[in-house]
Design a protein around this motif. Structure first.
Motif, mmCIF file in Angstrom:
data_model
loop_
_atom_site.group_PDB
_atom_site.id
_atom_site.type_symbol
_atom_site.label_atom_id
_atom_site.label_comp_id
_atom_site.label_asym_id
_atom_site.label_seq_id
_atom_site.Cartn_x
_atom_site.Cartn_y
_atom_site.Cartn_z
ATOM 1 N N LYS A 471 -12.048 -9.185 10.729
ATOM 2 C CA LYS A 471 -13.263 -8.902 9.960
ATOM 3 C C LYS A 471 -13.172 -7.526 9.296
ATOM 4 C CE LYS A 471 -18.301 -8.938 10.220
ATOM 5 N NZ LYS A 471 -19.500 -9.099 11.072
ATOM 6 N N TYR A 472 -12.636 -6.543 10.015
ATOM 7 C CA TYR A 472 -12.389 -5.221 9.460
ATOM 8 C C TYR A 472 -10.882 -5.054 9.237
ATOM 9 C CZ TYR A 472 -16.910 -3.983 11.716
ATOM 10 O OH TYR A 472 -18.211 -3.931 12.129
ATOM 11 N N GLY A 473 -10.536 -4.215 8.270
ATOM 12 C CA GLY A 473 -9.154 -3.779 8.164
ATOM 13 C C GLY A 473 -8.857 -2.779 9.274
ATOM 14 N N LEU A 474 -7.619 -2.681 9.725
ATOM 15 C CA LEU A 474 -7.238 -1.735 10.777
ATOM 16 C C LEU A 474 -6.083 -0.874 10.285
ATOM 17 C CD1 LEU A 474 -7.387 -0.614 13.676
ATOM 18 C CD2 LEU A 474 -5.839 -2.455 14.372
ATOM 19 N N VAL A 475 -6.312 0.440 10.233
ATOM 20 C CA VAL A 475 -5.282 1.389 9.837
ATOM 21 C C VAL A 475 -5.084 2.372 10.987
ATOM 22 C CG1 VAL A 475 -4.665 3.235 8.218
ATOM 23 C CG2 VAL A 475 -5.838 1.177 7.386
ATOM 24 N N THR A 476 -3.843 2.583 11.391
ATOM 25 C CA THR A 476 -3.567 3.499 12.511
ATOM 26 C C THR A 476 -2.729 4.674 12.022
ATOM 27 O OG1 THR A 476 -1.622 2.215 13.134
ATOM 28 C CG2 THR A 476 -3.674 1.694 14.260
ATOM 29 N N LEU A 477 -2.980 5.830 12.618
ATOM 30 C CA LEU A 477 -2.216 7.050 12.352
ATOM 31 C C LEU A 477 -1.822 7.609 13.713
ATOM 32 C CD1 LEU A 477 -1.207 8.946 10.121
ATOM 33 C CD2 LEU A 477 -3.404 10.120 10.208
ATOM 34 N N THR A 478 -0.561 7.431 14.081
ATOM 35 C CA THR A 478 -0.129 7.694 15.461
ATOM 36 C C THR A 478 0.603 9.018 15.637
ATOM 37 O OG1 THR A 478 1.891 6.433 15.040
ATOM 38 C CG2 THR A 478 0.036 5.243 16.028
ATOM 39 N N HIS A 479 0.719 9.811 14.553
ATOM 40 C CA HIS A 479 1.402 11.103 14.657
ATOM 41 C C HIS A 479 0.437 12.235 14.353
ATOM 42 C CE1 HIS A 479 4.728 8.270 13.908
ATOM 43 N NE2 HIS A 479 5.444 9.106 14.655
ATOM 44 N N ARG A 480 0.526 13.309 15.140
ATOM 45 C CA ARG A 480 -0.250 14.499 14.831
ATOM 46 C C ARG A 480 0.285 15.152 13.553
ATOM 47 N NH1 ARG A 480 -2.462 18.183 19.828
ATOM 48 N NH2 ARG A 480 -4.340 16.935 20.085
ATOM 49 N N PHE A 481 -0.612 15.892 12.897
ATOM 50 C CA PHE A 481 -0.224 16.538 11.641
ATOM 51 C C PHE A 481 0.834 17.618 11.892
ATOM 52 C CE2 PHE A 481 -0.793 19.717 8.265
ATOM 53 C CZ PHE A 481 -0.629 18.902 7.147
ATOM 54 N N GLY A 482 1.800 17.685 10.977
ATOM 55 C CA GLY A 482 2.834 18.721 11.078
ATOM 56 C C GLY A 482 3.717 18.531 12.299
ATOM 57 N N THR A 483 3.964 19.641 12.999
ATOM 58 C CA THR A 483 4.859 19.604 14.169
ATOM 59 C C THR A 483 4.096 19.524 15.494
ATOM 60 O OG1 THR A 483 4.894 22.026 14.186
ATOM 61 C CG2 THR A 483 6.652 20.910 12.962
ATOM 62 N N ALA A 484 2.767 19.384 15.417
ATOM 63 C CA ALA A 484 1.952 19.357 16.643
ATOM 64 C C ALA A 484 2.244 18.106 17.466
ATOM 65 C CB ALA A 484 0.473 19.415 16.281
#
Length: 835
Positions: A471-484
């Motif tokens: 019903k909803y689209g699912l987008v994942t972001l599994t890495h912290r920004f930069g080198t964090a």
């Protein structure tokens, strides 16, 4: 009855208007339109009307027609407050949906929607009776009565002005005496609460704007150095010689006043008609023009996430954006907000807490400048009205705010962002409407044909389910920004620590050592304990007496800084006794601990450290959040101790350590959502650590370090955790597989509330045989504000009939019960989708 808003009427025709009044009555009210208003009255305007015998109310005009009511004579509308509408038709549709879905009245929704500044107040006024003459009156008058009567000959006065004149707050008997002597008349003066902010300015009188005239003026005042100094200072700020038009805007009066120049000097110049004073209306929000014009630079992972969201928007209206803590979701939001604004649409950015708006607003206003409006409950009435009017006039195309922002008068929404969508703060509890801002945002998006982003590092079970079924689209972001990197999570076994006596107070040795190391490296620490106050309760060590609230069935929480015991439900407080009132023992102990006690212990363990507490007690003022966050951001605070306010979306560069207290209590709270809440809170607060180059550390204090929940937390297994919760919810028929409706029965008499709840449950069980009905039962806190409570819970399967029919039956059953003489004073509250 014609409800056609575009219908034109004869100017001489008698018209009537249907108004919604902000009261809990499920009907519209018909008023007669004075002939003089025939060409001016419109849908969505505010109108002053008499409501009942004496009250004055602000209503909203919803319909205009030419049919009088059949069973009563309609009163006249007293006054129109607006030239144009203050709410749009789309808003009204949302308000009507909320009233129907959340089982309340449209009047209650309007009452919650309109800022107080848009609703009128009436103040009692006193005037002299036109037929009264002090000299010929046969009555005797006291000195205070004579003083007041002499002043009333000059002007009418409000109650507050009478109090100031007489020099006493007790004026009732004085006014009663004068009223009995027919010397005065008391009436209600209606006034609008909203007042624009004005600025007092001064400018040169028009005759002195030429060079020749100013030179002559200097000669005239040459022997008056202070007046000469004012004129020189004015001309420095306002060079009228180069542009006479600059004199029109003048100068803020306060800029002329200093140690040498007093206000009286300026008043003299005004009196001599050299200067003139005037007021200008100024905005309360001084946001500058955007400072950051260059595009947001997204990382490769962020660009992929952004593009995936845009791709989903081609076929779906809603996207669940699951980005881990520190992954840079805000940068993606900013990019998408810019795109929506450039396309000519409005944007609403919802946040669950005022604390979050404080930090992110400073960043967003540098990018969006004066196009950005901010809306939350810590603002004054006047500030909220200015944002409301700013949305109406399209001054604010982008609004960031808490749940009440969904009421604002948008007419062209293109994008709604619900950040931290899992947060229970989006749910309104009391008073009605008991809405969930995330769910209302979905309905708003449908009406506006807008897109919705639900963002979270720990999505709610309900939203995750909707994404899993497509019903909803699912987008994942599994890495912290930069080198964090994600922080390393460790567990301090408090059972072992207490056996070995290695703990100090409420702190494990592991946590104390890590705090010591962090402070030695000039790094910052956040400590989370989801309980404010010093201790949840106090207890007599000899007879075990525990102080209880006189109005609620709860123990009083001890607050050391107030030196008082306080009820967190009704606000009742008592001073801390020096001895037990039951047995006179002086051995009174605190039991448990809150943020205040942790703050005290930290000051003993780390006397050199700068410690700040962030909870409801320290953030009551308008600038409370901002002051604490600014102090922590600038590095003047070393350790921040707080309740769940510290878990939500805050971003600090130097935090290397997070400590979590009392994790077991979070998990074992008697609620089907307790595991979900514990997982979300611990994961979110853990995400505050190590958001830059160095990996952060998290210490969770628990007596169950091997609990399965902590396995999901330590390995950041969000999807696995949510799937396990879905299985459990399906087996036990809880959301998202069922809708819940909670019915709360209230009364001051315990027997009456029990009888009423039994009677109500019998009435619905006989008609809803296929619905699972739990209760009636006493809640954990069975008495609040002197009213006893009973709860009934309905579990309505998603595939079970029409929810609106079930709600209608519940409301009808309530009306029947309240008609019975013994239950007329019972209160029945409906909470749809309780959280």
């Amino acid at each position: 009855m014609s409800a056609n808003l575009s219908l034109e009427f004869n100017p001489n025709e008698t018209l009537f208007a249907e108004l919604v009044i902000p009261v809990p009555i499920a009907k519209l009210f018909t008023y007669r339109v004075p002939a003089a208003m025939n060409g001016k009255i419109k849908f969505g305007q505010r109108a002053i009307v008499q409501f009942g015998a004496k009250k004055i109310q602000t209503g909203i005009i919803l319909q205009i027609h030419n049919q009088p009511p059949k069973d009563y004579e309609a009163k006249y509308i007293l006054e129109l407050l607006d030239e144009n509408e203050v709410i749009y038709d789309q808003q009204l549709k949302i308000y009507k949906w909320m009233a129907e879905y959340y089982m309340c009245t449209l009047g209650e929704v309007i009452n919650a929607a309109l800022p107080s500044g848009l609703k009128l107040s009436s103040e009692s006024m006193v005037q002299i009776n036109p037929r009264f003459d002090l000299e010929t009156s046969e009555f005797d008058f006291s000195e205070k009565e004579r003083l007041l009567l002499r002043r009333l000959k000059e002007e009418s006065l409000g109650y507050s002005a009478v109090v100031n004149l007489i020099g006493s707050k007790v004026i009732y008997h004085l006014l009663k005496s004068l009223s009995a002597k027919e010397a005065i008349i008391i009436f209600e003066q209606v006034k609008e609460k909203y007042k624009p902010k004005t600025e007092r300015r001064v400018r040169l009188s028009q005759e002195f704007t030429s060079k020749k005239k100013i030179e002559a003026l200097f000669e005239t005042i040459s022997k008056k150095p202070k007046q000469e100094a004012v004129l020189l200072k004015y001309l420095q700020h306002v060079p009228v010689f180069s542009d006479a038009g600059l004199n029109e805007t003048g100068l803020i009066k306060s800029l002329l006043i200093d140690e040498e120049i007093s206000d009286s000097v300026i008043r003299t110049l005004v009196k001599n008609k050299i200067f003139e004073e005037f007021d200008v209306t100024v905005p309360r929000f001084g946001f500058e023009e955007p400072q950051q014009q260059h595009p947001i630079l997204l990382s490769e992972n962020q660009e992929l996430a952004r593009n995936s969201i845009l791709k989903f928007f081609e076929e779906k209206n809603t996207v669940l954006f699951h980005g881990i803590t520190g992954s840079g979701k805000t940068e993606i939001y900013i990019d998408l907000i810019k795109r929506a604004l450039e396309g000519g649409s409005q944007v609403l950015y919802l946040l669950p807490e005022i604390a979050l708006t404080t930090q992110i607003v400073l960043r967003l206003k540098r990018i969006f400048g004066s196009a950005l409006g901010v809306y939350h409950s810590k603002f004054s009435d006047n500030e909220r009205v200015e944002v409301w009017n700013g949305v109406l006039t399209d001054k604010f195309k982008f609004v960031i705010g808490v749940r009440s922002s969904i009421f604002l008068p948008f007419d062209n929404l293109g994008l709604i962002i619900v950040d931290e969508e899992h947060d229970p703060s989006y749910k309104q509890h009391d008073p009605a409407p008991r809405y969930h801002a995330r769910d209302v945002a979905m309905v708003m998006a449908q009406l506006h044909n807008a897109k919705v982003i639900l963002g979270s590092a720990t999505p709610s079970v309900e939203s995750f389910y909707q994404a899993s079924i497509g019903k909803y689209g699912l987008v994942t972001l599994t890495h912290r920004f930069g080198t964090a990197k994600l922080p390393k999570i460790s567990f301090a076994d408090m059972t072992t620590e207490k056996k070995r006596k290695t703990n100090k107070g409420e702190f494990s040795s592991l946590l104390l050592n890590e705090i010591k190391e962090a402070i030695s490296k000039k790094e910052q620490v956040i400590l989370f304990q989801n309980r404010r106050g010093y201790a949840p309760m106090i207890q007599c060590e000899d007879c075990h007496w525990i102080p209880k609230c006189i109005n609620c069935a709860v123990s009083l929480t001890y607050h050391q800084f107030r030196h008082a015991m306080v009820c967190h439900y009704c606000g009742y407080r008592e001073a801390l006794p020096s001895q037990c009132p039951e047995c006179s023992s002086k051995r009174i102990l605190t039991v448990g601990y809150g943020t205040e006690k942790l703050e005290e212990e930290l000051k003993l363990f780390f006397p050199e450290a700068k410690i700040q507490r962030m909870d409801l007690d320290t953030t009551r003022t308008k600038s409370g959040y901002e002051d604490i966050i600014t102090g922590f951001e600038s590095g003047t605070t070393d350790i921040l101790v707080g309740t769940q306010m510290v878990t939500k979306g805050l971003d600090f560069d130097s935090v290397s350590l997070v400590g979590v207290f009392d994790a077991d209590r979070l998990m074992h709270f008697p609620d089907f959502r307790s595991y979900e809440r514990a997982f979300q809170l611990i994961t979110q607060v853990s995400g505050r650590a190590g958001r830059r180059e160095n990996q952060g550390k998290v210490i969770v204090q628990t007596s169950q370090p091997d609990h399965p929940l902590f396995g999901f937390v330590s390995h950041n297994q969000v999807t696995d955790f949510l799937n396990e919760q879905l299985l459990d919810r399906q087996q036990n028929l809880y959301p998202p597989f069922a809708r819940l409706i909670e019915i709360v029965i209230k009364h001051q008499d315990k027997k009456t509330v029990r009888l009423a709840s039994d009677k109500y449950t019998e009435g619905i069980k006989s008609k809803l045989k296929s619905i699972k009905i739990l209760g009636p039962s006493e809640p954990m806190v069975s008495k609040i504000r002197n009213e006893y409570l009973m709860h009934i819970l309905l579990k309505v399967p998603r595939d079970q009939g029409h929810l609106s029919d079930i709600k209608s039956l519940l409301v009808e059953n309530s009306a029947r019960l309240l008609q019975q003489k013994e239950f007329r004073s019972v209160k029945i509250v409906f909470d749809v989708d309780p959280v």
